[in-house]
Scaffold this motif. Sequence first.
Motif, mmCIF file in Angstrom:
data_model
loop_
_atom_site.group_PDB
_atom_site.id
_atom_site.type_symbol
_atom_site.label_atom_id
_atom_site.label_comp_id
_atom_site.label_asym_id
_atom_site.label_seq_id
_atom_site.Cartn_x
_atom_site.Cartn_y
_atom_site.Cartn_z
ATOM 1 N N TYR A 1 1.042 -0.797 0.432
ATOM 2 C CA TYR A 1 0.072 -0.001 0.374
ATOM 3 C C TYR A 1 0.494 1.596 -0.034
ATOM 4 C CZ TYR A 1 -4.018 3.303 1.213
ATOM 5 O OH TYR A 1 -4.392 4.285 1.413
ATOM 6 N N ASP A 2 2.135 1.020 0.596
ATOM 7 C CA ASP A 2 2.533 2.492 0.755
ATOM 8 C C ASP A 2 3.494 2.505 -0.431
ATOM 9 O OD1 ASP A 2 4.583 4.354 2.285
ATOM 10 O OD2 ASP A 2 6.102 3.270 1.469
ATOM 11 N N LYS A 3 4.231 1.927 -1.395
ATOM 12 C CA LYS A 3 4.308 1.221 -2.524
ATOM 13 C C LYS A 3 3.339 2.140 -3.690
ATOM 14 C CE LYS A 3 8.085 -2.183 -2.127
ATOM 15 N NZ LYS A 3 8.513 -3.201 -2.322
ATOM 16 N N LYS A 4 2.214 2.223 -3.189
ATOM 17 C CA LYS A 4 0.971 1.977 -4.622
ATOM 18 C C LYS A 4 1.142 3.718 -4.360
ATOM 19 C CE LYS A 4 -3.824 1.698 -5.749
ATOM 20 N NZ LYS A 4 -4.962 0.481 -5.859
ATOM 21 N N LEU A 5 0.635 3.990 -2.713
ATOM 22 C CA LEU A 5 0.396 5.589 -2.565
ATOM 23 C C LEU A 5 1.649 6.334 -3.044
ATOM 24 C CD1 LEU A 5 -1.772 7.250 -1.609
ATOM 25 C CD2 LEU A 5 -1.001 6.924 0.702
ATOM 26 N N CYS A 6 2.688 6.005 -3.283
ATOM 27 C CA CYS A 6 4.173 6.784 -3.069
ATOM 28 C C CYS A 6 4.114 7.335 -4.680
ATOM 29 C CB CYS A 6 5.259 6.708 -2.761
ATOM 30 S SG CYS A 6 5.223 6.312 -0.544
ATOM 31 N N SER A 7 3.562 6.213 -5.465
ATOM 32 C CA SER A 7 3.512 6.438 -6.980
ATOM 33 C C SER A 7 2.664 7.074 -7.308
ATOM 34 C CB SER A 7 3.598 4.714 -7.366
ATOM 35 O OG SER A 7 2.387 3.712 -6.960
ATOM 36 N N LEU A 8 1.351 7.236 -6.596
ATOM 37 C CA LEU A 8 0.756 8.147 -7.129
ATOM 38 C C LEU A 8 0.892 9.361 -6.863
ATOM 39 C CD1 LEU A 8 -2.846 5.895 -5.495
ATOM 40 C CD2 LEU A 8 -1.673 6.161 -8.210
ATOM 41 N N LEU A 9 1.562 9.606 -5.229
ATOM 42 C CA LEU A 9 1.808 10.413 -5.076
ATOM 43 C C LEU A 9 3.029 11.576 -6.391
ATOM 44 C CD1 LEU A 9 2.427 10.834 -1.596
ATOM 45 C CD2 LEU A 9 0.357 11.455 -2.102
ATOM 46 N N ASP A 10 3.941 10.571 -6.564
ATOM 47 C CA ASP A 10 4.596 10.836 -8.026
ATOM 48 C C ASP A 10 4.742 10.915 -9.194
ATOM 49 O OD1 ASP A 10 7.432 10.652 -6.112
ATOM 50 O OD2 ASP A 10 7.328 8.815 -6.362
ATOM 51 N N GLU A 11 2.968 10.501 -9.547
ATOM 52 C CA GLU A 11 2.555 11.114 -10.945
ATOM 53 C C GLU A 11 1.662 12.053 -10.942
ATOM 54 O OE1 GLU A 11 0.399 7.430 -14.435
ATOM 55 O OE2 GLU A 11 0.962 6.968 -12.127
ATOM 56 N N TYR A 12 0.459 12.021 -9.812
ATOM 57 C CA TYR A 12 0.096 12.461 -9.847
ATOM 58 C C TYR A 12 -0.363 14.177 -8.856
ATOM 59 C CZ TYR A 12 -3.209 9.306 -11.550
ATOM 60 O OH TYR A 12 -3.385 8.506 -12.362
ATOM 61 N N SER A 13 -0.552 15.780 -9.734
ATOM 62 C CA SER A 13 -0.252 16.555 -8.607
ATOM 63 C C SER A 13 -2.103 17.484 -8.107
ATOM 64 C CB SER A 13 0.035 17.858 -9.748
ATOM 65 O OG SER A 13 -0.419 17.981 -10.976
ATOM 66 N N LYS A 14 -3.203 16.435 -8.615
ATOM 67 C CA LYS A 14 -4.362 16.837 -8.161
ATOM 68 C C LYS A 14 -4.730 15.944 -7.476
ATOM 69 C CE LYS A 14 -5.056 18.447 -13.124
ATOM 70 N NZ LYS A 14 -5.274 18.425 -13.958
ATOM 71 N N VAL A 15 -5.800 16.451 -6.198
ATOM 72 C CA VAL A 15 -6.300 15.273 -5.669
ATOM 73 C C VAL A 15 -7.765 16.071 -4.846
ATOM 74 C CG1 VAL A 15 -6.793 13.699 -3.699
ATOM 75 C CG2 VAL A 15 -4.307 14.200 -5.099
ATOM 76 N N LEU A 16 -8.561 15.465 -5.158
ATOM 77 C CA LEU A 16 -10.231 15.371 -4.553
ATOM 78 C C LEU A 16 -10.348 14.673 -3.655
ATOM 79 C CD1 LEU A 16 -12.005 14.787 -7.898
ATOM 80 C CD2 LEU A 16 -11.698 17.408 -6.678
ATOM 81 N N ILE A 17 -10.435 15.319 -2.144
ATOM 82 C CA ILE A 17 -10.792 14.359 -0.814
ATOM 83 C C ILE A 17 -12.365 14.518 -0.672
ATOM 84 C CG2 ILE A 17 -10.397 14.780 1.030
ATOM 85 C CD1 ILE A 17 -7.842 16.373 -0.894
ATOM 86 N N ALA A 18 -12.811 12.743 -0.846
ATOM 87 C CA ALA A 18 -13.950 12.618 -0.606
ATOM 88 C C ALA A 18 -14.486 12.115 0.511
ATOM 89 C CB ALA A 18 -14.850 11.760 -1.930
ATOM 90 N N VAL A 19 -15.381 12.260 1.537
ATOM 91 C CA VAL A 19 -16.573 11.640 2.198
ATOM 92 C C VAL A 19 -17.076 10.760 1.950
ATOM 93 C CG1 VAL A 19 -17.584 11.948 3.887
ATOM 94 C CG2 VAL A 19 -17.074 13.381 3.132
ATOM 95 N N ALA A 20 -17.189 9.054 1.780
ATOM 96 C CA ALA A 20 -17.593 8.094 1.417
ATOM 97 C C ALA A 20 -18.206 7.525 2.423
ATOM 98 C CB ALA A 20 -16.820 7.381 1.174
ATOM 99 N N ASP A 21 -19.136 8.285 3.060
ATOM 100 C CA ASP A 21 -19.773 7.898 4.230
ATOM 101 C C ASP A 21 -21.030 7.266 3.190
ATOM 102 O OD1 ASP A 21 -18.984 8.336 6.204
ATOM 103 O OD2 ASP A 21 -19.348 10.322 7.157
ATOM 104 N N ASN A 22 -21.861 6.072 4.158
ATOM 105 C CA ASN A 22 -22.519 4.823 3.559
ATOM 106 C C ASN A 22 -22.173 4.805 2.093
ATOM 107 O OD1 ASN A 22 -24.429 4.782 6.360
ATOM 108 N ND2 ASN A 22 -24.760 7.138 5.726
ATOM 109 N N VAL A 23 -20.595 4.363 1.663
ATOM 110 C CA VAL A 23 -21.275 3.956 0.380
ATOM 111 C C VAL A 23 -20.903 2.708 0.335
ATOM 112 C CG1 VAL A 23 -19.721 4.570 -1.673
ATOM 113 C CG2 VAL A 23 -19.888 6.548 -0.749
ATOM 114 N N GLY A 24 -21.333 1.418 -0.383
ATOM 115 C CA GLY A 24 -21.202 0.227 -0.585
ATOM 116 C C GLY A 24 -20.353 0.365 -1.322
#
Length: 319
Positions: free
Chosen positions: A14-37
């Motif tokens: 998981y750490d490798k995956k997240l670090c690769s995403l941080l290196d590749e992307y510069s735009k992020v949307l932070i979303a609330v996922a309450d009650n999402v199946g």
Amino acid sequence: MTVKLSKAEKKVVYDKKLCSLLDEYSKVLIAVADNVGSNQLQNIRKGLRGDSIVLMGKNTLIRRCIKIHAEKTGNKNYLNLLPLLVGNVGLIFTKGDLKEVSEEVAKYQVGAPARVGLVAPIDVVVPPGNTGLDPSQTSFFQVLNIPTKINKGTVEIITPVELIKKGEKVGSSEAALLAKLGIRPFSYGLIILSVYDNGSVFSPEVLDLTEDDLIEKFAAGVSMVTSLSLAVSYPTLAAAPHMFINAYKNVLAVAIATEYTFPQAEKIKEYLKDPSKFAVAATPVTEEAAAAPAAAPAEEKKEEPAEESDDDMGFSLFD
């Protein structure tokens, strides 16, 4: 046969995956996922496939990965995400247009019934009309103090009733009544909480601003700067034209009140000494404006033939 990873190994992956995403992307949307199946989240992932990736996980693990990535790379911008990792949130990494991605996420809202103990995100109002329930079901309405009447063998609600208020927990009677009426009052999906773009964090409402909105806000800001500059006599680019005009008015007033003069003030002084000169100067403009509409009727008017005289007929009444 697949090999199951241990918790420690899963964290490393998981750490490798997240670090690769941080290196590749510069735009992020932070979303609330309450009650999402899980099925709903899978559909969102499919809809965003191509230029966006949805990443869910424990907040503590995400914080740890971001801090390690910042230490290794020296890029401190992503540290601005740390205060936003509160509650059940996920990260949507994207290379596309932030507004378009936000609108795509909003399409996957799913209606949900009112479950007992659930906190209502909105007010729930039961509309008036025929419910289709037989008269034996009136006990539900009586418990909730909903006015009803029997019409053609079915229960009919007379007036709209606010059954649940926003922020209240759903009770067993409310949940049972809404289920009988077939009302699914709530809708759930990923809700964009904040937007990250190259180190800047802002509200998703900014994405809805148009060019006209930005021009209006910029003009209002320039107007405020101009007013402040004029009030404190501090020169700025926005206030400079007004300052020059005001200075010219002051100098002109001094020239009129005294014997001091300059070329731009001489004509004003002449007009003040002899106002008729101003009237003469303004007259040609007025005459030209009046002559333009008068020219058209003059052209349309045709010469009428002269009446024949008695002399032309060969005799005169006075001969």
